[in-house]
Design a protein around this motif. Structure first.
Motif, PDB file in Angstrom:
ATOM      1  N   ASP A  83      -8.824   0.322   2.652  1.00  0.00           N
ATOM      2  CA  ASP A  83      -8.925   0.613   4.083  1.00  0.00           C
ATOM      3  C   ASP A  83      -9.197  -0.662   4.882  1.00  0.00           C
ATOM      4  O   ASP A  83     -10.066  -1.464   4.520  1.00  0.00           O
ATOM      5  CB  ASP A  83     -10.050   1.626   4.323  1.00  0.00           C
ATOM      6  CG  ASP A  83     -10.105   2.081   5.778  1.00  0.00           C
ATOM      7  OD1 ASP A  83      -9.037   2.356   6.350  1.00  0.00           O
ATOM      8  OD2 ASP A  83     -11.225   2.130   6.328  1.00  0.00           O
ATOM      9  N   ARG A 133       0.823  -1.208   0.000  1.00  0.00           N
ATOM     10  CA  ARG A 133       0.000   0.000   0.000  1.00  0.00           C
ATOM     11  C   ARG A 133       0.863   1.267   0.000  1.00  0.00           C
ATOM     12  O   ARG A 133       1.983   1.272   0.518  1.00  0.00           O
ATOM     13  CB  ARG A 133      -0.942   0.002   1.211  1.00  0.00           C
ATOM     14  CG  ARG A 133      -2.037  -1.056   1.127  1.00  0.00           C
ATOM     15  CD  ARG A 133      -2.948  -1.022   2.340  1.00  0.00           C
ATOM     16  NE  ARG A 133      -3.503   0.321   2.575  1.00  0.00           N
ATOM     17  CZ  ARG A 133      -4.329   0.610   3.553  1.00  0.00           C
ATOM     18  NH1 ARG A 133      -4.697  -0.339   4.416  1.00  0.00           N
ATOM     19  NH2 ARG A 133      -4.794   1.844   3.697  1.00  0.00           N
ATOM     20  N   GLY A 135       0.031   5.154   1.065  1.00  0.00           N
ATOM     21  CA  GLY A 135      -0.845   6.227   1.532  1.00  0.00           C
ATOM     22  C   GLY A 135      -2.260   5.772   1.829  1.00  0.00           C
ATOM     23  O   GLY A 135      -2.557   4.578   1.949  1.00  0.00           O
ATOM     24  N   GLU A 136      -3.163   6.751   1.946  1.00  0.00           N
ATOM     25  CA  GLU A 136      -4.551   6.474   2.299  1.00  0.00           C
ATOM     26  C   GLU A 136      -5.319   5.916   1.100  1.00  0.00           C
ATOM     27  O   GLU A 136      -5.065   6.295  -0.048  1.00  0.00           O
ATOM     28  CB  GLU A 136      -5.243   7.749   2.796  1.00  0.00           C
ATOM     29  CG  GLU A 136      -4.684   8.288   4.104  1.00  0.00           C
ATOM     30  CD  GLU A 136      -4.878   7.320   5.252  1.00  0.00           C
ATOM     31  OE1 GLU A 136      -6.001   6.759   5.359  1.00  0.00           O
ATOM     32  OE2 GLU A 136      -3.933   7.096   6.006  1.00  0.00           O
ATOM     33  N   SER A 137      -6.280   5.041   1.395  1.00  0.00           N
ATOM     34  CA  SER A 137      -7.097   4.460   0.335  1.00  0.00           C
ATOM     35  C   SER A 137      -8.436   4.019   0.905  1.00  0.00           C
ATOM     36  O   SER A 137      -8.480   3.240   1.860  1.00  0.00           O
ATOM     37  CB  SER A 137      -6.397   3.260  -0.306  1.00  0.00           C
ATOM     38  OG  SER A 137      -7.298   2.536  -1.123  1.00  0.00           O
ATOM     39  N   ARG A 138      -9.523   4.505   0.325  1.00  0.00           N
ATOM     40  CA  ARG A 138     -10.853   4.094   0.793  1.00  0.00           C
ATOM     41  C   ARG A 138     -11.145   2.644   0.425  1.00  0.00           C
ATOM     42  O   ARG A 138     -11.851   1.952   1.148  1.00  0.00           O
ATOM     43  CB  ARG A 138     -11.928   5.011   0.208  1.00  0.00           C
ATOM     44  CG  ARG A 138     -11.822   6.460   0.666  1.00  0.00           C
ATOM     45  CD  ARG A 138     -13.023   7.272   0.212  1.00  0.00           C
ATOM     46  NE  ARG A 138     -14.223   6.911   0.979  1.00  0.00           N
ATOM     47  CZ  ARG A 138     -15.436   7.407   0.719  1.00  0.00           C
ATOM     48  NH1 ARG A 138     -15.598   8.257  -0.299  1.00  0.00           N
ATOM     49  NH2 ARG A 138     -16.481   7.044   1.447  1.00  0.00           N
ATOM     50  N   THR A 182      -2.348   4.260  -4.959  1.00  0.00           N
ATOM     51  CA  THR A 182      -2.579   3.778  -3.590  1.00  0.00           C
ATOM     52  C   THR A 182      -1.904   2.444  -3.288  1.00  0.00           C
ATOM     53  O   THR A 182      -1.897   2.009  -2.143  1.00  0.00           O
ATOM     54  CB  THR A 182      -4.090   3.648  -3.324  1.00  0.00           C
ATOM     55  OG1 THR A 182      -4.684   2.803  -4.321  1.00  0.00           O
ATOM     56  CG2 THR A 182      -4.764   5.012  -3.356  1.00  0.00           C
TER      57      THR A 182
END
Length: 529
Positions: free
Chosen positions: A123, A115, A117-120, A149
């Motif tokens: 998540d 991964r 960073g952020e990832s919806r 992501t």
């Protein structure tokens, strides 16, 4: 296409292969209705269907190929959440201004995802995890507004997203079981991103279908060809729940069903469900028709043609029938559409033209299972109260035992095969049940998916009671599979095979030898004819 779909549903764009069906099934497994649409559907047509979200499937083509499946770019302006897989990610990138390149090294099978960073969508899943790749092309430059992501060793854009527009995509396949956390990704999209409800449940489905059938039928009479197979049995139970005695089932007994099956049809539908049932004993009629016929395709053709003759004769006797109920299921119409469109976009077509209506005869059709996958049909049957033995009935050819008898069909051969096949099924039913008790899983990789006996057109020498015999062999066929597209022979314990052999030779008159087929599909087929 179906017009009475649930208010919330996911449109799955089919870009080829079987990915569309698999994705649709995974979404439905999460209690959200999904429907497959052709990838070249227009934005206006899609908007009229009012989907809640879109998933773009994978596919075997390159986005830059001249004949590559395409999609209407305006669909990205409808304001719907969109999730793309593999080819779906690539076409999303190209349509929105990104670039796709041909990588130096392809990536097929399991890969390690990391991964970034952020990832919806990712998540709640691990920072590193196993996913399933199958590609040569990959996104080389993401469109404006997107962020990368996740990556793999050879894929710099394993997933990307633009959360502001609710566009998400992965180069890998979350829909396959080999992507360990793929289900969590689908849940993230359906529930966290799209905010959908879990409304695709059997209780809701039955209530909705009953209401639809009542509205469609009104006060008209309906007739149904009941074979005792899964699809026709579930249709019979569902339609009868909706309209009661307005339904008449016609069971054409051609004499080539497995041992005990005609009795089971009578018991379930006449006694348990109180369905008006016409049992047509056509055994002698079919015996004369098939006498001396050895070519398998001719057997199929004769049996199929005669079935409809018998059925329509009975329909005329009943009188005033205006509708015919059919057990068409979703893969039937998807595959029919794929064939008619050259396999590119699986346009949903009707199966109505498969019914050979005689001149001057017409019925309006009712196909209440036409948007159900096979596993959903079985689940629906259980919820309707059908016995498990009928609901989980193995695949069985329409011509029945006639094509499991190699050569001509005679009463003697039918009797031998019915008795031998009953032993095979009884022993392997028990074997599968033991495996279930041990593992708690009915889909154990060691269980048998389909099993039956075949009677070849030869005899062999044997010895029984110190006397020479010249009798028939029986072939046992047992395979492991999930969809019949491919299959492997079942690695049964020797004691199970031995018991089947002993019982057949001891209990079935006219048999002195049992052999076991150990050929996978391909190169063989599951059936012998």
């Amino acid at each position: 296409m179906q017009t009475s779909r649930p208010k919330q549903f996911v449109a799955v764009f089919d870009f080829g292969a079987q990915y569309g069906q698999l994705i649709a099934r995974r979404v439905r497994d999460l209690n959200v209705y999904s429907e497959i649409v052709p990838c070249d559907i227009s934005a206006d047509e899609l908007a009229a269907m009012a989907p809640s979200a879109i998933i773009l499937s994978g596919g075997p083509a390159s986005v830059y190929a001249d004949d590559a499946p395409d999609m209407d770019k305006r669909i990205f302006d409808l304001g719907l959440p969109i999730l793309g897989f593999c080819y779906g990610q690539q076409i999303m990138a190209v349509k929105l201004g990104g670039k796709v390149g041909h990588t130096k090294k392809g990536e097929y099978g399991p890969a390690q995802l990391t991964r970034r960073g952020e990832s919806r969508i990712l998540d709640g899943t691990p920072e590193t995890q196993t996913i399933w790749m199958s590609h040569r092309d990959a996104v080389s430059e993401v469109p404006e507004g997107f962020s990368v992501t996740s990556v793999t060793e050879t894929c710099p854009v394993a997933s990307m997203e633009d959360a502001s527009r609710n566009f998400y995509a992965t180069q890998f396949h979350p829909e396959v079981r080999h992507s360990v956390h793929g289900n969590e990704m689908l849940k993230n999209f359906l529930f966290n991103v799209c905010g959908l409800d879990k409304t695709w449940t059997m209780d809701n489905i039955i209530d909705d279908k009953v209401a639809q059938i009542r509205e469609q039928v009104g006060d008209r009479k309906v007739i149904l060809a009941l074979s005792g197979g899964v699809d026709s049995s579930v249709v019979a139970a569902l339609v009868h729940r909706a309209i009661g005695d307005q339904l008449t089932c016609v069971f054409v007994n051609h004499g080539m069903l497995r041992k005990g099956e005609p009795e089971m049809v009578e018991e379930v539908f006449r006694k348990q469900f109180n369905v008006p049932l016409v049992h047509v004993h056509a055994e002698e009629r079919y015996a004369k028709l098939l006498a001396g016929v050895t070519e398998p395709e001719k057997k199929r053709r004769l049996i199929g043609t005669e079935f409809w003759k018998v059925f329509f004769d009975e329909a005329q006797k009943i009188g005033d029938v205006e509708m015919l109920a059919q057990g068409t299921i979703y893969p039937d119409i998807i595959e029919s559409g794929a064939r008619k469109t050259g396999g590119k976009a699986s346009t949903i077509k009707s199966h109505h033209n498969l019914i050979p209506f005689p001149d001057g005869v017409h019925f309006d059709l009712i196909e209440p299972l036409d948007h159900f996958f096979k596993d959903e049909v079985r689940e629906l049957g259980v919820s309707l109260g059908l016995p498990a033995k009928m609901v989980y009935r193995q695949p069985f050819p329409g011509p029945g035992l006639a094509i499991r008898i190699i050569g001509d069909v005679t009463p003697e051969k039918l009797e031998i095969l019915k008795n031998a096949d009953a032993i095979v099924r009884e022993e392997l039913d028990a074997y599968n049940e033991r495996l279930f008790e041990e593992t708690g899983d009915r889909n154990s990789e060691h269980s048998c998916w389909q099993y039956f006996a075949v009677l070849p057109d030869i005899k062999s020498v044997g010895v029984m009671g110190d006397e020479r015999t010249y009798q028939r062999p029986v072939i046992v066929r047992a395979v492991e599979s999930s969809d019949a597209m491919t299959a492997d022979w079942a690695k049964l314990p020797y004691e199970v095979i031995g018991k089947i052999s002993s019982r057949i030779v001891d209990e079935v008159a006219g048999v002195n030898r049992v052999v076991y087929d150990v050929t996978p599909k391909p190169p063989a087929t599951i059936e012998w004819e």
